[in-house]
Design a protein around this motif. Sequence first.
Motif, mmCIF file in Angstrom:
data_model
loop_
_atom_site.group_PDB
_atom_site.id
_atom_site.type_symbol
_atom_site.label_atom_id
_atom_site.label_comp_id
_atom_site.label_asym_id
_atom_site.label_seq_id
_atom_site.Cartn_x
_atom_site.Cartn_y
_atom_site.Cartn_z
ATOM 1 N N PRO A 136 0.807 -1.219 0.000
ATOM 2 C CA PRO A 136 0.000 0.000 0.000
ATOM 3 C C PRO A 136 0.841 1.270 0.000
ATOM 4 C CG PRO A 136 0.088 -0.902 2.208
ATOM 5 C CD PRO A 136 0.822 -1.867 1.321
ATOM 6 N N LEU A 137 2.125 1.112 0.300
ATOM 7 C CA LEU A 137 3.053 2.241 0.353
ATOM 8 C C LEU A 137 4.284 1.887 -0.470
ATOM 9 C CD1 LEU A 137 4.053 4.953 1.569
ATOM 10 C CD2 LEU A 137 4.927 3.632 3.514
ATOM 11 N N VAL A 138 4.640 2.757 -1.423
ATOM 12 C CA VAL A 138 5.797 2.530 -2.281
ATOM 13 C C VAL A 138 6.730 3.737 -2.205
ATOM 14 C CG1 VAL A 138 6.613 2.245 -4.668
ATOM 15 C CG2 VAL A 138 4.579 1.005 -3.869
ATOM 16 N N ILE A 139 8.014 3.457 -2.021
ATOM 17 C CA ILE A 139 9.048 4.493 -2.014
ATOM 18 C C ILE A 139 9.770 4.462 -3.353
ATOM 19 C CG2 ILE A 139 11.045 5.430 -0.801
ATOM 20 C CD1 ILE A 139 8.502 5.080 0.942
ATOM 21 N N PRO A 196 -6.962 5.143 -4.238
ATOM 22 C CA PRO A 196 -7.097 6.186 -3.214
ATOM 23 C C PRO A 196 -6.527 5.804 -1.852
ATOM 24 C CG PRO A 196 -9.217 5.149 -3.676
ATOM 25 C CD PRO A 196 -8.268 4.660 -4.718
ATOM 26 N N ASN A 197 -6.356 4.522 -1.587
ATOM 27 C CA ASN A 197 -5.821 4.087 -0.296
ATOM 28 C C ASN A 197 -4.337 3.739 -0.344
ATOM 29 O OD1 ASN A 197 -8.376 4.303 1.000
ATOM 30 N ND2 ASN A 197 -8.973 2.331 0.090
ATOM 31 N N HIS A 198 -3.700 4.020 -1.474
ATOM 32 C CA HIS A 198 -2.271 3.755 -1.630
ATOM 33 C C HIS A 198 -1.497 5.071 -1.624
ATOM 34 C CE1 HIS A 198 -4.007 -0.017 -2.928
ATOM 35 N NE2 HIS A 198 -2.815 -0.581 -3.004
ATOM 36 N N SER A 209 12.863 10.292 7.166
ATOM 37 C CA SER A 209 11.612 10.877 6.690
ATOM 38 C C SER A 209 10.489 9.850 6.690
ATOM 39 C CB SER A 209 11.809 11.440 5.279
ATOM 40 O OG SER A 209 10.602 11.947 4.761
ATOM 41 N N LEU A 210 10.812 8.595 6.352
ATOM 42 C CA LEU A 210 9.798 7.540 6.357
ATOM 43 C C LEU A 210 9.317 7.261 7.778
ATOM 44 C CD1 LEU A 210 8.109 5.414 4.931
ATOM 45 C CD2 LEU A 210 10.097 3.873 5.001
ATOM 46 N N VAL A 211 10.232 7.269 8.741
ATOM 47 C CA VAL A 211 9.835 7.104 10.137
ATOM 48 C C VAL A 211 8.834 8.183 10.531
ATOM 49 C CG1 VAL A 211 10.633 7.219 12.540
ATOM 50 C CG2 VAL A 211 11.972 5.957 10.842
ATOM 51 N N ALA A 212 9.132 9.427 10.157
ATOM 52 C CA ALA A 212 8.228 10.530 10.481
ATOM 53 C C ALA A 212 6.885 10.361 9.783
ATOM 54 C CB ALA A 212 8.875 11.859 10.090
ATOM 55 N N TYR A 213 6.911 9.917 8.532
ATOM 56 C CA TYR A 213 5.664 9.718 7.786
ATOM 57 C C TYR A 213 4.785 8.676 8.475
ATOM 58 C CZ TYR A 213 2.417 8.498 4.078
ATOM 59 O OH TYR A 213 1.258 8.248 3.373
ATOM 60 N N LEU A 214 5.356 7.564 8.851
ATOM 61 C CA LEU A 214 4.573 6.509 9.498
ATOM 62 C C LEU A 214 4.046 6.957 10.858
ATOM 63 C CD1 LEU A 214 6.739 3.388 8.573
ATOM 64 C CD2 LEU A 214 4.556 4.081 7.562
ATOM 65 N N ASN A 215 4.807 7.776 11.563
ATOM 66 C CA ASN A 215 4.336 8.299 12.848
ATOM 67 C C ASN A 215 3.139 9.221 12.670
ATOM 68 O OD1 ASN A 215 6.236 6.951 14.420
ATOM 69 N ND2 ASN A 215 7.722 8.618 14.349
ATOM 70 N N HIS A 216 3.125 9.946 11.548
ATOM 71 C CA HIS A 216 2.048 10.898 11.291
ATOM 72 C C HIS A 216 0.862 10.274 10.561
ATOM 73 C CE1 HIS A 216 5.257 13.950 12.074
ATOM 74 N NE2 HIS A 216 4.236 14.567 12.638
ATOM 75 N N HIS A 217 1.023 9.038 10.102
ATOM 76 C CA HIS A 217 -0.049 8.366 9.372
ATOM 77 C C HIS A 217 -0.282 6.975 9.960
ATOM 78 C CE1 HIS A 217 1.229 11.510 6.542
ATOM 79 N NE2 HIS A 217 -0.020 11.481 6.113
ATOM 80 N N PRO A 218 -0.871 6.924 11.149
ATOM 81 C CA PRO A 218 -1.099 5.631 11.807
ATOM 82 C C PRO A 218 -2.012 4.710 11.007
ATOM 83 C CG PRO A 218 -2.270 7.402 12.946
ATOM 84 C CD PRO A 218 -1.342 8.054 11.962
ATOM 85 N N GLU A 219 -2.875 5.288 10.163
ATOM 86 C CA GLU A 219 -3.749 4.446 9.341
ATOM 87 C C GLU A 219 -2.946 3.603 8.351
ATOM 88 O OE1 GLU A 219 -2.933 8.012 6.851
ATOM 89 O OE2 GLU A 219 -3.318 7.655 8.982
ATOM 90 N N MET A 220 -1.799 4.108 7.914
ATOM 91 C CA MET A 220 -0.905 3.343 7.050
ATOM 92 C C MET A 220 -0.025 2.423 7.883
ATOM 93 S SD MET A 220 0.249 2.533 4.045
ATOM 94 C CE MET A 220 -0.420 3.796 2.946
#
Length: 276
Positions: A68-71, A95-97, A223-234
Amino acid sequence: MKNNKSIGVFDSGYGGLTVFKSIAALLPDYNYIYLGDNARSPYGDHTFETVYEYTLECVEWLFAQGCPLVILACNTASAKALRTIQQKVLPLKYPNHRVLGVIRPTAEVIGTYTSSHTIGVMGTRGTVNSDSYPIEIHKFYPELRVIQQSCPMWVPLIENNEHEGEGADYFVQEYVNELLGKAPGLDAILLACTHYPLLIPKIQSYLPADCKLIAQGDIVAESLVAYLNHHPEMETMLTKKGEKRFFTSGDHKVFDKNASIFFDKAVISSRINLKK
């Protein structure tokens, strides 16, 4: 396997493994799928349209494997394809990716590396011609002077395992001298291609002692750590078994041999067939 929600990591070839190595070191518990489009690498000299087409195909393949998440661990793909995928493809089809790149997180912190307010950016022709870095950097640091230098021979040297030989010194020195000639006060250089960290010892030998070299792996991982912290739904969606799978559109035996150089560990991959 498709029920496992992995983080996808994509690159046109091997370079993204330098970013993946940093991500996996900082976030070891997650499942990952790495895809290298080695059969069509390098992307640097392809048109915007071609890079977009190739990148979208690989992103959709990773989506189909349960990512669901691609870098996009590739500067050229981030420069030429990311925005269109984010703005036009995801809202309509996925929309959920989410798809993230390497340019914005780097631009957000690049100003902290320079005292002279002058940054060098060394990348592929595609990345340099896109002007993505000057555009993004000036959003966060409008006072910085950004000097770019394309290095078209570096990726071929690295992907042919010639980066440690004496022949590589000519092209390293040539591009470094060109960049320094454009900006005598330069005190920090961004390696805006994930292949280039393998050339760091040679690059440093041609730089002034006080000039910093900036590789992107740790920046993107943080940056990915911060993203995951800010997007718990992901974050809560992702599987945490510590599994890593590797795929290539090229010869998997060649990939495994070369990938270990970038990843610093043995790699066992599988080959996939892409459309073109």
